[in-house]
Enzyme design. Structure first.
Site, PDB file in Angstrom:
ATOM      1  CG  ASP A  15      -1.886   1.168   1.281  1.00  0.00           C
ATOM      2  OD1 ASP A  15      -2.323   1.626   0.206  1.00  0.00           O
ATOM      3  OD2 ASP A  15      -2.209   1.637   2.383  1.00  0.00           O
ATOM      4  CB  CYS A  79      -3.340   0.469  -2.387  1.00  0.00           C
ATOM      5  SG  CYS A  79      -3.463   2.187  -2.912  1.00  0.00           S
ATOM      6  CB  CYS A 194      -9.570   4.572   0.458  1.00  0.00           C
ATOM      7  SG  CYS A 194      -7.927   4.969   1.117  1.00  0.00           S
TER       8      CYS A 194
HETATM    9  N1  DGL Z   1      -4.822   3.179   0.807  1.00  0.00           N
HETATM   10  C1  DGL Z   1      -4.925   3.720  -0.506  1.00  0.00           C
HETATM   11  C2  DGL Z   1      -6.199   3.253  -1.212  1.00  0.00           C
HETATM   12  O1  DGL Z   1      -6.750   2.235  -0.874  1.00  0.00           O
HETATM   13  C3  DGL Z   1      -4.666   5.152  -0.823  1.00  0.00           C
HETATM   14  C4  DGL Z   1      -4.203   6.166   0.135  1.00  0.00           C
HETATM   15  C5  DGL Z   1      -3.388   7.230  -0.568  1.00  0.00           C
HETATM   16  O2  DGL Z   1      -2.190   7.011  -0.703  1.00  0.00           O
HETATM   17  O3  DGL Z   1      -3.966   8.254  -1.017  1.00  0.00           O
HETATM   18  O4  DGL Z   1      -6.653   3.864  -2.142  1.00  0.00           O
END
Ligand code: DGL
Length: 270
Positions: A15, A79, A194
């Site tokens: 991630d 992610c 997210c």
């Molecule tokens: N955890 C990430 C996602 O699921 C994104 C967080 C980021 O870096 O903006 O989209």
């Protein structure tokens, strides 16, 4: 010839930051002795503010380095932003099973009674045509409203890094970003698209109120990982996992205590 991976070959979670822990948690519940490498691209965080071109180049390159270094049996792009933009590029570049993270629009469409679903993600995720496709394929006839919230990513990082941040206000503003859209008052299911956001489940549920169900894909991803590794050898006992962070001048790795509940025993930087 036996191609099955060695018992100590890890599962690699990837991630931009600590959001992937929301996928690692349920995976450990299903595969308690699976060796874990948890990788976070702190030098690239937040992905939600990056362009598609940047992520389509950055994510496969970094994953390539990590795969070479840790020789995982399987990699999980924990992610949504990286998955919706770079999954195809990663699969084309690397020769191992890759599990991506997809906004849980399908189950949300099955759950909604009002016919109005909210999708909360990063700015980059909510603008992807991929999300339009999911809506068209699985939520036909329903209304899918979206909102991108960079503040929730900051809030989740602050929470796990033990830094002060008004997470309650960030959660309220994110929910209001959905509710205040035309038709938004009828939202009864919100997809947390997210992986950082389930780390703020309590705050988000308090902001959304008891009549709204929050849903994310982490349990489904964990089941997918268990399915893809079925029949493979695992260590007899859980070994401490490794967390690896890309080096960033203004963002040091988090305290080990934040990662220890997820089975992480040491931190490296690359
Ligand atoms: N955890 C990430 C996602 O699921 C994104 C967080 C980021 O870096 O903006 O989209």
């Amino acid at each position: 010839m036996d191609h099955s991976p060695a018992a100590d070959a890890p599962i690699l979670f990837f991630d931009s930051g600590l959001g992937g822990l929301s996928v690692l948690g349920p995976t450990r519940a299903l595969l308690p002795t699976a060796p874990i490498v948890y990788a976070a691209d702190y030098a690239g965080l937040p992905y939600g503010a990056k362009s598609n071109e940047e992520l389509a180049a950055r994510v496969p390159a970094l994953l390539g380095r990590l795969v070479e270094r840790y020789q995982p049996r399987l990699a999980v792009i924990a992610c949504n932003t990286a998955s919706t933009i770079a999954l195809t590029h990663v699969r084309a570049a690397l020769d191992l099973p890759i599990v991506g993270t997809v906004p849980a629009i399908k189950p949300a469409a099955e759950m909604t009674k009002s016919g109005v679903i909210g999708v909360l993600g990063t700015a980059a995720t909510v603008r992807q045509p991929y999300v339009d496709d999911l809506g068209a394929r699985f939520a036909g006839g329903k209304t899918v409203l979206r909102h991108g919230s960079p503040d929730l990513v900051t809030a989740a990082e602050a929470k796990l890094n033990d830094q002060p941040f008004d997470t309650a206000t960030a959660a309220e503003q994110a929910i209001a970003g959905l509710r205040n859209q035309s038709g938004g008052a009828a939202i009864d299911v919100i997809v947390l698209a997210c992986t950082h956001f389930p780390l703020l489940l309590g705050e988000l549920q308090a902001a959304a109120g008891p009549g709204v169900q929050l849903i994310d894909g982490s349990a489904g991803i964990a089941r997918r990982i268990a399915h893809l590794t079925e029949g493979q050898a695992w260590p007899a006992e859980a070994l401490p996992g490794v967390a690896v962070f890309t080096r960033s001048p203004d963002r040091p790795p988090p305290p080990l205590a934040a990662l220890a509940p997820y089975g992480i025993g040491s931190i490296e930087t690359i």
